[in-house]
Design a protein around this motif. Structure first.
Motif, PDB file in Angstrom:
ATOM      1  N   LYS A  74      -4.325  15.032  -1.326  1.00 21.54           N
ATOM      2  CA  LYS A  74      -5.158  14.020  -1.131  1.00 21.54           C
ATOM      3  C   LYS A  74      -3.915  12.910  -0.416  1.00 21.54           C
ATOM      4  O   LYS A  74      -3.793  12.387   0.433  1.00 21.54           O
ATOM      5  CB  LYS A  74      -5.902  13.960  -1.966  1.00 21.54           C
ATOM      6  CG  LYS A  74      -7.096  12.887  -1.280  1.00 21.54           C
ATOM      7  CD  LYS A  74      -7.782  12.910  -2.023  1.00 21.54           C
ATOM      8  CE  LYS A  74      -9.567  10.846  -2.307  1.00 21.54           C
ATOM      9  NZ  LYS A  74     -10.543  11.059  -2.915  1.00 21.54           N
ATOM     10  N   THR A  75      -2.894  12.829  -1.854  1.00 25.01           N
ATOM     11  CA  THR A  75      -2.653  12.141  -1.814  1.00 25.01           C
ATOM     12  C   THR A  75      -1.203  12.330  -0.538  1.00 25.01           C
ATOM     13  O   THR A  75      -1.164  11.072  -0.228  1.00 25.01           O
ATOM     14  CB  THR A  75      -1.520  11.956  -2.984  1.00 25.01           C
ATOM     15  OG1 THR A  75      -3.009  11.836  -4.093  1.00 25.01           O
ATOM     16  CG2 THR A  75      -0.858  10.016  -3.307  1.00 25.01           C
ATOM     17  N   THR A  87       1.286  10.608   4.359  1.00 18.64           N
ATOM     18  CA  THR A  87       1.011  10.507   5.939  1.00 18.64           C
ATOM     19  C   THR A  87       1.208   9.735   6.609  1.00 18.64           C
ATOM     20  O   THR A  87       1.767   9.102   7.294  1.00 18.64           O
ATOM     21  CB  THR A  87       0.745  12.174   6.565  1.00 18.64           C
ATOM     22  OG1 THR A  87       1.456  13.356   5.027  1.00 18.64           O
ATOM     23  CG2 THR A  87       1.546  12.817   7.763  1.00 18.64           C
ATOM     24  N   LEU A  88      -0.430   9.752   6.569  1.00 15.94           N
ATOM     25  CA  LEU A  88      -1.135   8.370   7.550  1.00 15.94           C
ATOM     26  C   LEU A  88      -0.183   6.938   7.513  1.00 15.94           C
ATOM     27  O   LEU A  88      -0.047   6.023   8.014  1.00 15.94           O
ATOM     28  CB  LEU A  88      -2.360   8.511   7.566  1.00 15.94           C
ATOM     29  CG  LEU A  88      -3.704   9.364   7.398  1.00 15.94           C
ATOM     30  CD1 LEU A  88      -5.086   8.932   7.221  1.00 15.94           C
ATOM     31  CD2 LEU A  88      -3.320   9.833   8.872  1.00 15.94           C
ATOM     32  N   LEU A  89      -0.125   6.818   6.307  1.00 13.96           N
ATOM     33  CA  LEU A  89       0.342   5.345   5.444  1.00 13.96           C
ATOM     34  C   LEU A  89       1.900   5.451   6.183  1.00 13.96           C
ATOM     35  O   LEU A  89       2.677   4.235   6.988  1.00 13.96           O
ATOM     36  CB  LEU A  89       0.838   5.510   4.171  1.00 13.96           C
ATOM     37  CG  LEU A  89      -0.431   4.477   3.253  1.00 13.96           C
ATOM     38  CD1 LEU A  89      -0.297   4.791   1.919  1.00 13.96           C
ATOM     39  CD2 LEU A  89      -1.059   3.179   4.042  1.00 13.96           C
ATOM     40  N   GLU A  92       0.879  -1.000  -0.131  1.00 15.21           N
ATOM     41  CA  GLU A  92       0.107   0.327  -0.031  1.00 15.21           C
ATOM     42  C   GLU A  92       0.820   0.759   0.522  1.00 15.21           C
ATOM     43  O   GLU A  92       0.610   2.673  -0.373  1.00 15.21           O
ATOM     44  CB  GLU A  92      -0.901   0.322   1.463  1.00 15.21           C
ATOM     45  CG  GLU A  92      -1.941   1.149   0.950  1.00 15.21           C
ATOM     46  CD  GLU A  92      -2.971   1.036   2.245  1.00 15.21           C
ATOM     47  OE1 GLU A  92      -3.998   1.342   2.420  1.00 15.21           O
ATOM     48  OE2 GLU A  92      -2.448   0.479   3.593  1.00 15.21           O
ATOM     49  N   GLN A  93       2.023   1.854   0.689  1.00 17.96           N
ATOM     50  CA  GLN A  93       3.027   2.509   1.062  1.00 17.96           C
ATOM     51  C   GLN A  93       3.844   2.592  -0.937  1.00 17.96           C
ATOM     52  O   GLN A  93       3.650   3.597  -1.051  1.00 17.96           O
ATOM     53  CB  GLN A  93       4.006   2.152   1.756  1.00 17.96           C
ATOM     54  CG  GLN A  93       3.523   2.265   3.025  1.00 17.96           C
ATOM     55  CD  GLN A  93       3.948   1.890   3.866  1.00 17.96           C
ATOM     56  OE1 GLN A  93       4.788   0.907   4.254  1.00 17.96           O
ATOM     57  NE2 GLN A  93       4.678   2.452   5.760  1.00 17.96           N
ATOM     58  N   LYS A 113      -1.363  14.111   2.387  1.00 14.51           N
ATOM     59  CA  LYS A 113      -2.200  13.785   3.754  1.00 14.51           C
ATOM     60  C   LYS A 113      -1.595  11.439   3.528  1.00 14.51           C
ATOM     61  O   LYS A 113      -1.795  11.432   4.468  1.00 14.51           O
ATOM     62  CB  LYS A 113      -3.215  14.442   3.021  1.00 14.51           C
ATOM     63  CG  LYS A 113      -3.587  15.802   4.060  1.00 14.51           C
ATOM     64  CD  LYS A 113      -4.855  16.108   3.198  1.00 14.51           C
ATOM     65  CE  LYS A 113      -5.094  17.718   3.809  1.00 14.51           C
ATOM     66  NZ  LYS A 113      -6.351  18.635   3.724  1.00 14.51           N
ATOM     67  N   LYS A 114      -2.645  11.407   2.227  1.00 12.47           N
ATOM     68  CA  LYS A 114      -2.843   9.710   2.495  1.00 12.47           C
ATOM     69  C   LYS A 114      -1.595   8.927   2.621  1.00 12.47           C
ATOM     70  O   LYS A 114      -1.203   8.471   3.751  1.00 12.47           O
ATOM     71  CB  LYS A 114      -3.748   9.112   1.740  1.00 12.47           C
ATOM     72  CG  LYS A 114      -3.622   7.500   1.455  1.00 12.47           C
ATOM     73  CD  LYS A 114      -4.340   7.031   0.492  1.00 12.47           C
ATOM     74  CE  LYS A 114      -4.971   5.594  -0.011  1.00 12.47           C
ATOM     75  NZ  LYS A 114      -5.181   4.840  -1.010  1.00 12.47           N
ATOM     76  N   GLY A 140       1.089   4.082  -2.954  1.00  5.22           N
ATOM     77  CA  GLY A 140       0.926   5.372  -2.675  1.00  5.22           C
ATOM     78  C   GLY A 140       2.223   6.358  -3.758  1.00  5.22           C
ATOM     79  O   GLY A 140       1.750   7.391  -4.042  1.00  5.22           O
TER      80      GLY A 140
END
Length: 106
Positions: free
Chosen positions: A91-92, A97-99, A47-48, A94-95, A51
């Motif tokens: 948006k990506t 950053t969480l991942l 997933e990372q 931010k995603k 991303g």
């Protein structure tokens, strides 16, 4: 004193310059973290990795739009497309950053 059109052009060029600097900062940080990955200091899950590919593709698309706009007559510039690409990057990011929170990405 600048005409209204010249003022808009200067403002647009400053905005483009700011966007390019932001993209440069983002790519620099990504390169430092990817270096850690290649050295084996961090491990990325699928997933990372996806991303990372997504944001790199979004940045490439943004550069394409910026280049097209810079080579187009000012009255024909597609600013909405540039804003759309910027929104996708944000948006990506931010995603991601969480991942990547666990590996101090961004």
């Amino acid at each position: 004193a600048l005409s209204d059109e010249s003022t808009r052009r200067v403002s647009s060029l400053l905005s483009i310059s700011n966007d390019l600097e932001s993209i440069g900062d983002l790519i620099y940080q990504m390169s430092k973290d990817l270096e850690k990955f290649f050295e084996g200091d961090i491990i990325l899950n699928s997933e990372q990795k996806d991303g990372m590919n997504t944001i790199l593709n979004a940045i490439d698309d943004a550069f394409t739009v910026m280049n097209e706009n810079l080579n187009t007559d000012y009255s024909q510039v597609q600013i909405d497309m540039a804003y759309e690409k910027e929104a996708i990057i944000n948006k990506t990011k931010k995603k991601l950053t969480l991942l990547f929170k666990s590996v101090c990405f961004y």
